[in-house]
Write a protein that holds these residues in place. Structure first.
Motif: not given
Length: 87
Positions: A68-74, A57-62
């Motif tokens: 989201e960061e990659v999506e914003d940059r793209l 669950e922690d890995e999924a949140r990370a």
């Protein structure tokens, strides 16, 4: 039969009856011991799985944050490309 023989016969019957009752109880205790061992192993496995789920669950949140960061940059890169192409 003498009184001693009668008493011995009654004692033998009582011991046979006792053995008849005790035998299933002994088997039940053995089964219970085996079940307790299995339960302990399953509890340990459950604890390990709960810990693993928490880690996942922690890995999924990370990963969600990274996605989201990659999506914003793209989106930004696509917007820049469209701007450059429209010039």
């Amino acid at each position: 039969m003498s009184r001693l023989e009668l008493a011995a016969a009654r004692l033998a019957k009582a011991l046979d009856d006792l053995e008849t009752v005790v035998s299933p109880l002994a088997k039940a205790r053995e089964s219970a011991a085996v079940a307790e061992t299995k339960i302990a192993a399953l509890d340990a496995e459950r604890e390990a799985l709960v810990a693993r789920v928490a880690t996942l669950e922690d890995e999924a949140r990370a990963l969600s944050g990274l996605t989201e960061e990659v999506e914003d940059r793209l989106d930004g890169a696509i917007a820049e490309i469209r701007t450059a192409l429209s010039r």
